[in-house]
Design an enzyme around this catalytic site. Structure first.
Site, mmCIF file in Angstrom:
data_model
loop_
_atom_site.group_PDB
_atom_site.id
_atom_site.type_symbol
_atom_site.label_atom_id
_atom_site.label_comp_id
_atom_site.label_asym_id
_atom_site.label_seq_id
_atom_site.Cartn_x
_atom_site.Cartn_y
_atom_site.Cartn_z
ATOM 1 N N ASP A 159 31.958 1.781 34.354
ATOM 2 C CA ASP A 159 31.824 2.168 32.777
ATOM 3 C C ASP A 159 29.621 3.060 32.996
ATOM 4 O O ASP A 159 29.516 3.249 32.356
ATOM 5 C CB ASP A 159 31.686 0.570 32.714
ATOM 6 C CG ASP A 159 32.504 -0.146 32.944
ATOM 7 O OD1 ASP A 159 34.212 0.779 32.326
ATOM 8 O OD2 ASP A 159 33.035 -0.527 33.548
ATOM 9 N N HIS A 187 34.355 -5.433 32.114
ATOM 10 C CA HIS A 187 35.613 -3.751 32.258
ATOM 11 C C HIS A 187 36.449 -4.220 31.451
ATOM 12 O O HIS A 187 37.820 -4.380 31.929
ATOM 13 C CB HIS A 187 35.883 -3.559 33.295
ATOM 14 C CG HIS A 187 36.483 -2.196 33.680
ATOM 15 N ND1 HIS A 187 35.819 -1.499 33.748
ATOM 16 C CD2 HIS A 187 37.138 -2.038 34.476
ATOM 17 C CE1 HIS A 187 36.721 0.193 33.878
ATOM 18 N NE2 HIS A 187 38.064 -0.894 34.452
#
Ligand code: NAI
Length: 329
Positions: A159, A187
């Protein structure tokens, strides 16, 4: 030469495994002077495929690769392990309820945590990649009471890297010019990518991009990138996930760059940014001497606090569901 390090990869016959193992064997995970012993863990039905990958690893004649062994027994696979990459997980299949998904993964990450507890090296470091990564990491951590909590991480680095790539593209800059990117939380689509502290070639990122772009493009694009990759590729992110796992462990073991930080899904001891004790949560971290330090004292805007709080709530709800199934305390 340095002493060889045992690295265990679960889900070794999967897509991420195939992209990950060759990077580990070529020295990307620990450094170009560290010999590696690779242990591959798979479920019995996938052992043959993992053995095929092991044949290819041997055929590549990597100078740093001391051995490759394939197991379907977690106790054997984690024997003497210093780095565990927990990639194998139960994916959500059509019509599967959330509770069933959590229970199936509890059935994987609980026993693997216990096997790590009972068999791994004293310096073991564990990165959970398999989804839901933050929750699976808590399950593994709680199943390993003799291993310090802060040795269990969840992967937020993909990410983080995705956020850097988006900001670099928008500002026409090199990724290497971007420092202090941050993705708070989990996540999952709840994550909060945040450029508040980021700099681009030394200039504050918030001065280079407008809030309209941040709110309506940057945040959702980074948070939903996984779905966009599936849409384009017909398969989920594999090489980028593997690359980010390499980045995470490399920095954990060998340190982060002076003047920068990375996002790590790390154990919260309850003393940072209102994140409750016991969550494994995306926070700004630096590493030195093989352990992470959370970067403290950042000024938190109302928008950032709302993003953090949203993720705390989502993480707690998922842990409550797992707790209701008796998988954690
Ligand atoms: P995949 O389905 O290609 O491979 C998963 C492998 O895990 C399979 O070979 C399967 O046999 C194995 N496996 C299942 N249960 C196991 C067990 N108990 N022990 C050992 N191996 C087991 O999936 P892929 O693409 O490699 O992804 C793996 C995981 O990583 C998924 O959960 C995916 O959602 C997650 N992921 C996480 C990301 C992150 O940023 N944290 C990014 C991308 C994927």
């Amino acid at each position: 030469a340095k002493t060889p390090v045992t690295v265990t990869v679960t889900g070794a016959a999967g897509n991420i495994g195939y992209a990950l193992l060759f990077r580990i064997a070529s020295g990307g995970l620990l450094g170009q002077d560290v010999p590696v012993r690779l242990n591959l863990l798979e479920i019995p039905q996938a052992v043959k495929a993992a053995e095929g990958t092991a044949m290819e690893l041997n055929d590549s004649a990597f100078p740093l690769l001391e051995s490759v062994n394939v197991y379907d027994d977690a106790n054997k696979a984690f024997a003497g392990t210093s780095v565990g990459l927990l990639v194998g997980a139960r994916p959500r299949t059509k019509g599967m309820e959330r509770a069933d998904l959590l229970e199936a993964n509890g059935g994987i990450f609980g026993p693997q945590g216990k096997a790590i507890n009972d068999n791994a090296a004293d310096d073991v470091k564990v990165l959970v990649v398999g989804n839901p990564a933050n929750t699976n990491a808590v399950i593994a951590m709680q199943s390993a009471p003799d291993v310090p909590n802060d040795r269990f991480n969840a992967m937020m680095r993909l990410d983080h890297n995705r956020a850097i790539a988006q900001l670099a593209a928008k500002t026409g800059s090199a990724v290497a010019d971007i420092k202090k990117m941050l993705v708070w939380g989990n996540h999952s689509a709840d994550q909060y990518p945040d450029v508040s502290y980021a700099t681009v070639a030394g200039k504050p990122a918030p001065e280079l991009v407008d809030s309209e772009w941040l709110d309506s493009y940057f945040v959702p694009t980074v948070a939903k990138r996984g779905a966009a990759i599936i849409e384009a590729r017909g398969a989920s992110s594999a090489a980028s996930a593997a690359s980010s796992a390499i980045d995470h462990v490399y920095n954990w073991v060998n340190g982060t760059t002076e003047g920068d930080w990375v996002t790590g899904g790390v154990y919260s001891d309850g003393s940072h940014y209102g994140v409750p004790e016991g969550l494994i949560f995306g926070l700004p971290v630096t590493s030195k001497g093989g352990s992470w330090d959370v970067v403290d004292g950042l000024e938190i805007s109302a928008a950032t606090q709302a993003g953090i709080d949203h993720n705390i709530k989502a993480a707690q709800e998922e842990l409550d569901a797992v707790r209701a199934l008796g998988l954690i305390k």
